[in-house]
Design a protein around this motif. Sequence first.
Motif, short mmCIF file in Angstrom:
data_model
loop_
_atom_site.label_atom_id
_atom_site.label_comp_id
_atom_site.label_asym_id
_atom_site.label_seq_id
_atom_site.Cartn_x
_atom_site.Cartn_y
_atom_site.Cartn_z
N THR A 1 0.84 -1.20 0.00
CA THR A 1 0.00 0.00 0.00
C THR A 1 0.87 1.25 0.00
O THR A 1 0.63 2.18 -0.78
CB THR A 1 -0.93 0.00 1.22
N PHE B 1 3.87 1.47 -1.08
CA PHE B 1 4.51 1.52 -2.40
C PHE B 1 3.55 2.09 -3.44
O PHE B 1 3.91 2.97 -4.23
CB PHE B 1 4.97 0.11 -2.79
N LEU B 2 2.28 1.59 -3.45
CA LEU B 2 1.32 2.06 -4.46
C LEU B 2 0.98 3.53 -4.26
O LEU B 2 0.81 4.27 -5.23
CB LEU B 2 0.05 1.20 -4.43
N LEU B 3 0.92 3.98 -2.98
CA LEU B 3 0.68 5.41 -2.71
C LEU B 3 1.83 6.25 -3.26
O LEU B 3 1.59 7.30 -3.88
CB LEU B 3 0.56 5.65 -1.21
N THR B 4 3.07 5.78 -3.06
CA THR B 4 4.23 6.51 -3.57
C THR B 4 4.19 6.55 -5.10
O THR B 4 4.42 7.61 -5.70
CB THR B 4 5.54 5.84 -3.10
N VAL B 5 3.88 5.42 -5.73
CA VAL B 5 3.81 5.37 -7.19
C VAL B 5 2.72 6.33 -7.68
O VAL B 5 2.92 7.06 -8.66
CB VAL B 5 3.55 3.93 -7.67
#
Lengths: 278, 278, 278, 278
Positions: free
Chosen positions: A155, A157-161
Amino acid sequence: MTQPSPPQSWRERLYIIIFHADTPAGKRFDEILLLAILASLVVVMLDSVNSIHQHYALPLAGLEWGFTALFAAEYLLRLYCSPKPLRYAFSFYGVVDLLAVLPALLALVYTGAQYLMIVRVLRMLRVFRILKLTPYLSQANFLLVALRGSQQKITVFLLTVSTLVIVFGTLMYVVEGPHHGFTSIPTSIYWAVVTLTTVGFGDITPKTPLGQGLATLIMITGYSIIAVPTGIFTAELASAMRGGSESLQHACPTCGKAEHEASAGFCSRCGHPLFPKL
Amino acid sequence: MTQPSPPQSWRERLYIIIFHADTPAGKRFDEILLLAILASLVVVMLDSVNSIHQHYALPLAGLEWGFTALFAAEYLLRLYCSPKPLRYAFSFYGVVDLLAVLPALLALVYTGAQYLMIVRVLRMLRVFRILKLTPYLSQANFLLVALRGSQQKITVFLLTVSTLVIVFGTLMYVVEGPHHGFTSIPTSIYWAVVTLTTVGFGDITPKTPLGQGLATLIMITGYSIIAVPTGIFTAELASAMRGGSESLQHACPTCGKAEHEASAGFCSRCGHPLFPKL
Amino acid sequence: MTQPSPPQSWRERLYIIIFHADTPAGKRFDEILLLAILASLVVVMLDSVNSIHQHYALPLAGLEWGFTALFAAEYLLRLYCSPKPLRYAFSFYGVVDLLAVLPALLALVYTGAQYLMIVRVLRMLRVFRILKLTPYLSQANFLLVALRGSQQKITVFLLTVSTLVIVFGTLMYVVEGPHHGFTSIPTSIYWAVVTLTTVGFGDITPKTPLGQGLATLIMITGYSIIAVPTGIFTAELASAMRGGSESLQHACPTCGKAEHEASAGFCSRCGHPLFPKL
Amino acid sequence: MTQPSPPQSWRERLYIIIFHADTPAGKRFDEILLLAILASLVVVMLDSVNSIHQHYALPLAGLEWGFTALFAAEYLLRLYCSPKPLRYAFSFYGVVDLLAVLPALLALVYTGAQYLMIVRVLRMLRVFRILKLTPYLSQANFLLVALRGSQQKITVFLLTVSTLVIVFGTLMYVVEGPHHGFTSIPTSIYWAVVTLTTVGFGDITPKTPLGQGLATLIMITGYSIIAVPTGIFTAELASAMRGGSESLQHACPTCGKAEHEASAGFCSRCGHPLFPKL
């Protein structure tokens, strides 16, 4: 199986065949159902190919109706033999089973049948119900444990992406502008996702030197941070494969060594028994 | 090798040269054969280039026939000197050796020679037979052990990926439709594979905002789940590489348990000391 | 440094400045040289841009000659002050240093100067010589150890990939044929590499259903086997990071425990000293 | 919370609500602020879509001004209630908060409003401030520790990749030349990045056999060395995740060495037993 089972009614026997896959008859039923679902999917796919549709529209429609009738009969049988029909009807698979039949029936009244085709894809999920009892499922479980363990990290990681593609997408919209294909911020964000994930369709490409420089940055970022989900999942999977055992352990009462092998009866450091002997 | 070997017949010596690669003569034979296969592959490749074919069709055809004669002679010699000719003829390599020769012979009768070119590629598999005895093969074995260990997990992964591309492909067909390049469900599934694997040819691309949003989802899914096969293989390979060292540990003298923790002083199964106390 | 160093000649001092980077003067010399190389690379790059070349051809040519003169002077100085000039001249860096100067001098005689530009890129390799003494190099060493350890496995992997692209490329040439862009077997192999490595330019794409099905297979193969080099390198790097220590170790003379911590003075299993006390 | 807190002034209570997210009111404030930032981002995005801008320019501009007024009021409140206003004003978030408001105000004087849109993206960074107190942050911390630990190795990797793309880019410029799309060395380097990172837009593609061969080399290099950042990060993350447990071990009572092997019975530095013998 060693004890004589009491005489079963027809409905009880049907229930075991349809809902349980651990008897020979139940397994055969599930295998035939899987084949029927696959065949119906192939028919839907072939029907969408224009050249095939023009020549074989009628036989394909016939097959379609055959499969719909089969799945409708199966749905009614499931309702009939289930000990708790309402509970089945509102379970996930119950709803999927109903949705697999409804579109064809609705198409009789309304002519927008081609838009309901999408629901048929859900039949595909039955594959997982049929695979439920194969030895492969314990392996799938390993993967699920590792995925669940890495959920929070994924999660983050996906927020950063997401932040990266919004920032980079907006920057590219400002730098390249609508006349180079970056027509709006959402389109530019779509382009940033295409680039960061290293897909690179090439329908939109930067033309200015500054835009190409920025694109270089996005590509190297995407190329490097793919390491992050991989690292997360690998570490979790390795821990899940060693795992199981570790959560069962308590420390050695003599020397306090905390981690032991899964089947350890004695502490490997001081030789003290790890649990009171019987 | 320390004992004098009994006198060998010509056929036996030929057998050792052709089938065994651990003698100097056998090794040289295999190396020459490898070079001949590579050269014949280069000739086939060059012959497929139009500009080269127009100028050098004759010499290339000559070389082709030379190699075919060479491989035919080799095949007959293998049949002659093998102690069990039938067993060789029906083994995998025996069939490949025959198939490498047949197309050229068949092309004499039928003129569809260019379609048989494909069988020549199978000659390439001989490379692995020749490499069989190099030190590289033990490393290849490590990779194979890891691949076999992760086979079930990989199957689950490929099944999930297949379901994903069918669901996403059908959704894109419904959302984008034939006039945006998504001409049929199979084509849309092909597009979904192109996108999920982050290949991204760009011959078909979504045009509607909803389609681009869905494509974004597919791309981020593909970008993230590449972690799964990588994690599986890495965990298995690391375990295969540790494997060797652990099996070297000496067994417990009391209960015979073979594997222990690296610094275990006592057997974790029976509590017996693992080495004589001072 | 604690002992008084004997008086040095001008040539000896120059040698230390130019060849050794561990004195302040030597470090400053290397830093200035690095900047000059980078600046000369930027000049070569700018000169290749058409719009810049048309307006600033003369000043850029002037800068080019300035840098060439500088590097020529540096090369002569290195030859002069080196204790073994011939050994330097034939070392890797000696040849690179000469090649960085020669193209510009050759361009005076022959007018094909633009084709020699390529040799100038080799100046870039000086960057690594200058970085030699930074703390980053020990990290680079870790990576090199891991790469060397995985060399054999990587070779097996690259051989498998090569076979795959040749087989798949030839198959695609037969299936799709020259009128769909697959003009020859080498071109088809190039396409197979583009697809297997998930680059996917899209300049050549399959058009027939069979070709698209085969492409699907190549893409999923490429998507999955990327796990192999990653797994190899990760396992080797993890072992290299634990490593160092392990190669220094000998087994405990009392209990035979083989692996110890890097700084262990006593066996952690039986407490025996690991080496004779002084 | 168990002790009665002294009576607070209005300004102190406001400070706790705005700056601290651990009280119910503070949490609600941060959640509302996050929604407002997201909504303002959506408005900016929608405004950039041409078809939406033509129909809803006025209401979108109104919303824009509303959000700007809201964020301006929030900025002033933060300045008012902060105990050290100057320290806040020059902190990272203080500058971001100011920059989120300024562009709209500047657009009143200068008409280049569309170029200032880029600054609004920085509001997005507030999301991280709001997430600061969720349990996800400890997981983000794990990732940051792993990234910091692999920083030097990643730098070496990025330097190597930079050298590779410069060398390969220049080579492709020389091989393919301006008439095949490789118009300058910077453009060729951009193409090398597109290819090495396996993005593969396809806007520029090699046409000559030599160029295609070189491109094959770049693609296989890029496909293989993606293993390097992945391996680095995975090894570091696995070590960061093990980290915690090792630090829990109790120190040696004689020499104070804190970390020991999992099953160590004796200190490996001084040979002292690590637990009282029975």
